[in-house]
Design a protein around this motif. Structure first.
Motif, PDB file in Angstrom:
ATOM      1  N   LEU A  89       6.299  65.157   4.094  1.00  0.00           N
ATOM      2  CA  LEU A  89       4.996  65.017   4.740  1.00  0.00           C
ATOM      3  C   LEU A  89       5.132  64.171   6.001  1.00  0.00           C
ATOM      4  N   ASP A  90       4.459  64.573   7.079  1.00  0.00           N
ATOM      5  CA  ASP A  90       4.509  63.784   8.313  1.00  0.00           C
ATOM      6  C   ASP A  90       3.391  62.750   8.322  1.00  0.00           C
ATOM      7  N   GLY A  91       3.296  62.015   7.231  1.00  0.00           N
ATOM      8  CA  GLY A  91       2.270  60.994   7.112  1.00  0.00           C
ATOM      9  C   GLY A  91       2.208  60.482   5.684  1.00  0.00           C
ATOM     10  N   ALA A  92       1.089  59.864   5.343  1.00  0.00           N
ATOM     11  CA  ALA A  92       0.931  59.280   4.016  1.00  0.00           C
ATOM     12  C   ALA A  92      -0.522  59.372   3.584  1.00  0.00           C
ATOM     13  N   TYR A  93      -0.739  59.291   2.274  1.00  0.00           N
ATOM     14  CA  TYR A  93      -2.077  59.322   1.683  1.00  0.00           C
ATOM     15  C   TYR A  93      -2.475  57.921   1.234  1.00  0.00           C
ATOM     16  N   THR A  94      -3.738  57.611   1.458  1.00  0.00           N
ATOM     17  CA  THR A  94      -4.340  56.445   0.815  1.00  0.00           C
ATOM     18  C   THR A  94      -5.437  56.960  -0.114  1.00  0.00           C
ATOM     19  N   PHE A  95      -5.768  56.156  -1.114  1.00  0.00           N
ATOM     20  CA  PHE A  95      -6.707  56.601  -2.133  1.00  0.00           C
ATOM     21  C   PHE A  95      -7.827  55.582  -2.292  1.00  0.00           C
ATOM     22  N   SER A  96      -9.035  56.086  -2.161  1.00  0.00           N
ATOM     23  CA  SER A  96     -10.226  55.291  -2.436  1.00  0.00           C
ATOM     24  C   SER A  96     -10.816  55.841  -3.724  1.00  0.00           C
ATOM     25  N   GLY A  97     -10.521  55.183  -4.820  1.00  0.00           N
ATOM     26  CA  GLY A  97     -10.850  55.760  -6.106  1.00  0.00           C
ATOM     27  C   GLY A  97      -9.918  56.945  -6.343  1.00  0.00           C
ATOM     28  N   ASN A  98     -10.517  58.121  -6.524  1.00  0.00           N
ATOM     29  CA  ASN A  98      -9.723  59.335  -6.684  1.00  0.00           C
ATOM     30  C   ASN A  98      -9.722  60.195  -5.430  1.00  0.00           C
ATOM     31  N   ARG A  99     -10.300  59.708  -4.353  1.00  0.00           N
ATOM     32  CA  ARG A  99     -10.407  60.503  -3.136  1.00  0.00           C
ATOM     33  C   ARG A  99      -9.252  60.183  -2.198  1.00  0.00           C
ATOM     34  N   PRO A 100      -8.406  61.194  -1.882  1.00  0.00           N
ATOM     35  CA  PRO A 100      -7.274  60.935  -0.983  1.00  0.00           C
ATOM     36  C   PRO A 100      -7.667  61.104   0.478  1.00  0.00           C
ATOM     37  N   THR A 101      -7.050  60.301   1.333  1.00  0.00           N
ATOM     38  CA  THR A 101      -7.220  60.406   2.785  1.00  0.00           C
ATOM     39  C   THR A 101      -5.840  60.441   3.419  1.00  0.00           C
ATOM     40  N   PHE A 102      -5.594  61.474   4.229  1.00  0.00           N
ATOM     41  CA  PHE A 102      -4.271  61.631   4.829  1.00  0.00           C
ATOM     42  C   PHE A 102      -4.232  60.973   6.205  1.00  0.00           C
ATOM     43  N   HIS A 103      -3.182  60.201   6.453  1.00  0.00           N
ATOM     44  CA  HIS A 103      -2.968  59.522   7.731  1.00  0.00           C
ATOM     45  C   HIS A 103      -1.688  60.084   8.339  1.00  0.00           C
ATOM     46  N   ARG A 104      -1.813  60.750   9.454  1.00  0.00           N
ATOM     47  CA  ARG A 104      -0.653  61.384  10.072  1.00  0.00           C
ATOM     48  C   ARG A 104       0.170  60.361  10.855  1.00  0.00           C
ATOM     49  N   ALA A 105       1.488  60.467  10.746  1.00  0.00           N
ATOM     50  CA  ALA A 105       2.392  59.564  11.453  1.00  0.00           C
ATOM     51  C   ALA A 105       2.835  60.204  12.767  1.00  0.00           C
ATOM     52  N   ARG A 106       3.242  59.387  13.681  1.00  0.00           N
ATOM     53  CA  ARG A 106       3.742  59.910  14.947  1.00  0.00           C
ATOM     54  C   ARG A 106       5.132  60.506  14.735  1.00  0.00           C
ATOM     55  N   PRO A 107       5.572  61.398  15.618  1.00  0.00           N
ATOM     56  CA  PRO A 107       6.915  61.985  15.484  1.00  0.00           C
ATOM     57  C   PRO A 107       7.986  60.909  15.595  1.00  0.00           C
ATOM     58  N   PRO A 108       9.099  61.063  14.891  1.00  0.00           N
ATOM     59  CA  PRO A 108      10.159  60.050  14.972  1.00  0.00           C
ATOM     60  C   PRO A 108      10.873  60.111  16.314  1.00  0.00           C
ATOM     61  N   ALA A 109      11.398  58.993  16.715  1.00  0.00           N
ATOM     62  CA  ALA A 109      12.192  58.905  17.942  1.00  0.00           C
ATOM     63  C   ALA A 109      13.671  59.026  17.589  1.00  0.00           C
ATOM     64  N   GLY A 110      14.460  59.399  18.591  1.00  0.00           N
ATOM     65  CA  GLY A 110      15.891  59.571  18.352  1.00  0.00           C
ATOM     66  C   GLY A 110      16.572  58.315  17.869  1.00  0.00           C
ATOM     67  N   GLU A 111      16.190  57.169  18.421  1.00  0.00           N
ATOM     68  CA  GLU A 111      16.791  55.905  18.007  1.00  0.00           C
ATOM     69  C   GLU A 111      16.441  55.571  16.557  1.00  0.00           C
ATOM     70  N   GLU A 112      15.232  55.913  16.134  1.00  0.00           N
ATOM     71  CA  GLU A 112      14.845  55.676  14.741  1.00  0.00           C
ATOM     72  C   GLU A 112      15.679  56.518  13.789  1.00  0.00           C
ATOM     73  N   LEU A 113      15.945  57.783  14.168  1.00  0.00           N
ATOM     74  CA  LEU A 113      16.787  58.628  13.329  1.00  0.00           C
ATOM     75  C   LEU A 113      18.200  58.078  13.232  1.00  0.00           C
ATOM     76  N   ASN A 114      18.724  57.557  14.331  1.00  0.00           N
ATOM     77  CA  ASN A 114      20.067  56.986  14.304  1.00  0.00           C
ATOM     78  C   ASN A 114      20.132  55.756  13.409  1.00  0.00           C
ATOM     79  N   ARG A 115      19.093  54.916  13.458  1.00  0.00           N
ATOM     80  CA  ARG A 115      19.077  53.739  12.578  1.00  0.00           C
ATOM     81  C   ARG A 115      18.970  54.156  11.119  1.00  0.00           C
ATOM     82  N   LEU A 116      18.130  55.171  10.844  1.00  0.00           N
ATOM     83  CA  LEU A 116      17.989  55.647   9.469  1.00  0.00           C
ATOM     84  C   LEU A 116      19.298  56.239   8.963  1.00  0.00           C
ATOM     85  N   LEU A 117      19.960  57.030   9.795  1.00  0.00           N
ATOM     86  CA  LEU A 117      21.223  57.622   9.379  1.00  0.00           C
ATOM     87  C   LEU A 117      22.276  56.552   9.148  1.00  0.00           C
TER      88      LEU A 117
END
Length: 319
Positions: free
Chosen positions: A31-59
């Motif tokens: 998923l390109d984001g994450a869910y938060t939950f208020s009770g049983n109701r989910p809300t999706f929060h979209r994340a920004r696209p990853p940067a090349g430097e972030e991928l290199n650090r993750l790898l």
């Protein structure tokens, strides 16, 4: 992002490479984001696209953790200059897998040699740098494939790609010497396009690709995990309709499955190309055997060749 946010992913473990070699790698639908939950109701929060430097650090983090796991298990020889895997075979299956990883022949008089490859195109130049492709010490991380929520056909194609089987039968053939020739989907960078295997070594390659028993190759994480308490709020639920008693309604009919998996089309008439309609589905084995026996006896009596048309008799003329 508030605390308690949850993302989700589906991981598919693939064990094969393009040359029928053992190449364990992961395809992850994330998923390109994450869910938060208020009770049983989910809300999706979209994340920004990853940067090349972030991928290199993750790898970098992933590769170090994987190396540490291999070292703890005694599979990796810790040498800062020449790191290598200790693939000394401990069983017959380990021997087949080690040969497959190194593109070598596993058994037979040529065991240990490199498998024969065919070079049909000139070597390819190194691909241009992709900011969403990170490489490090034999590891790679690719994050350039994205599907929007409304691109269902694109998502289906992606899912079919990452769940594809190891062998494409259309690219498999046998040469005049009885060797198995497998054509790559895309030429390798060195210009090779085919691998040629003796029949016995071809079977050894297939054996190396078989996963160990009770190993699940599809894993669900986060909000997609089976035991996640809010999973039913996120994953669409199929309508609980039933057909033929208590059998659930399948997403595809058995005729569509035959056509997709085995290229057997029983919905089209081979004579007139018209549309065929199923009038009955017989599943009782004794009844099936009885019908097939009747058809065989009838063909034996009538013969498979059609009867020729009757010969026209000459007209009689009366004078």
């Amino acid at each position: 992002m508030s605390s308690g946010a949850r993302t989700g992913a589906v991981t598919l473990i693939q064990r094969f490479g393009s040359a029928l070699n053992l190449n364990v790698h992961l395809h992850i639908l994330f998923l390109d984001g994450a869910y938060t939950f208020s009770g049983n109701r989910p809300t999706f929060h979209r994340a920004r696209p990853p940067a090349g430097e972030e991928l290199n650090r993750l790898l970098d983090v992933l590769s170090k953790r994987i190396v540490r796991v291999l070292e703890r298990r005694g599979l990796l020889i810790a040498d800062p200059e020449h790191c290598c895997l200790d693939l000394e075979p401990g069983s017959s299956l380990d021997h087949l897998q080690a040969a497959s990883v190194h593109y070598r022949i596993a058994i037979g008089p040529h065991a240990g040699r490199k498998a024969l490859t065919l070079y049909s195109v000139p070597p390819l130049e190194e691909a241009s740098s992709n900011p969403l492709l990170a490489r490090r010490s034999g590891f790679s991380l690719h994050a350039a494939t994205v599907c929007e929520a409304w691109q269902r056909s694109r998502l289906e194609r992606l899912c079919r790609y990452i769940t594809r089987p190891p062998i494409a039968t259309k690219r498999l053939s046998v040469d005049g010497r009885g060797r198995v020739v497998y054509r790559y989907k895309q030429p390798f960078r060195d210009g090779s396009t085919h691998v040629v295997l003796e029949p016995l070594d071809f079977i050894a390659r297939l054996a190396a690709l078989v996963p160990r028993p009770r190993v699940n190759l599809t894993r669900f994480h986060g909000v997609f995990a089976p035991n996640f308490k809010h999973r039913d709020r996120i994953v669409p639920q199929r309508t609980q309709r039933t057909v033929d008693g208590d059998k659930p309604l399948a997403p595809m009919s058995w005729m569509q499955r035959l056509k997709r998996v085995f290229a057997i089309d029983i919905e089209t008439c081979p004579e007139c190309s018209g549309k065929l309609r199923v009038i009955a589905c017989i599943e009782d084995p004794p009844l099936i055997a009885k019908i097939l026996g009747h058809v065989q006896r009838r063909e034996a009596l009538i013969g498979n060749t059609p009867r020729s048309p009757p010969v026209l008799q000459p007209e009689l003329t009366f004078t």
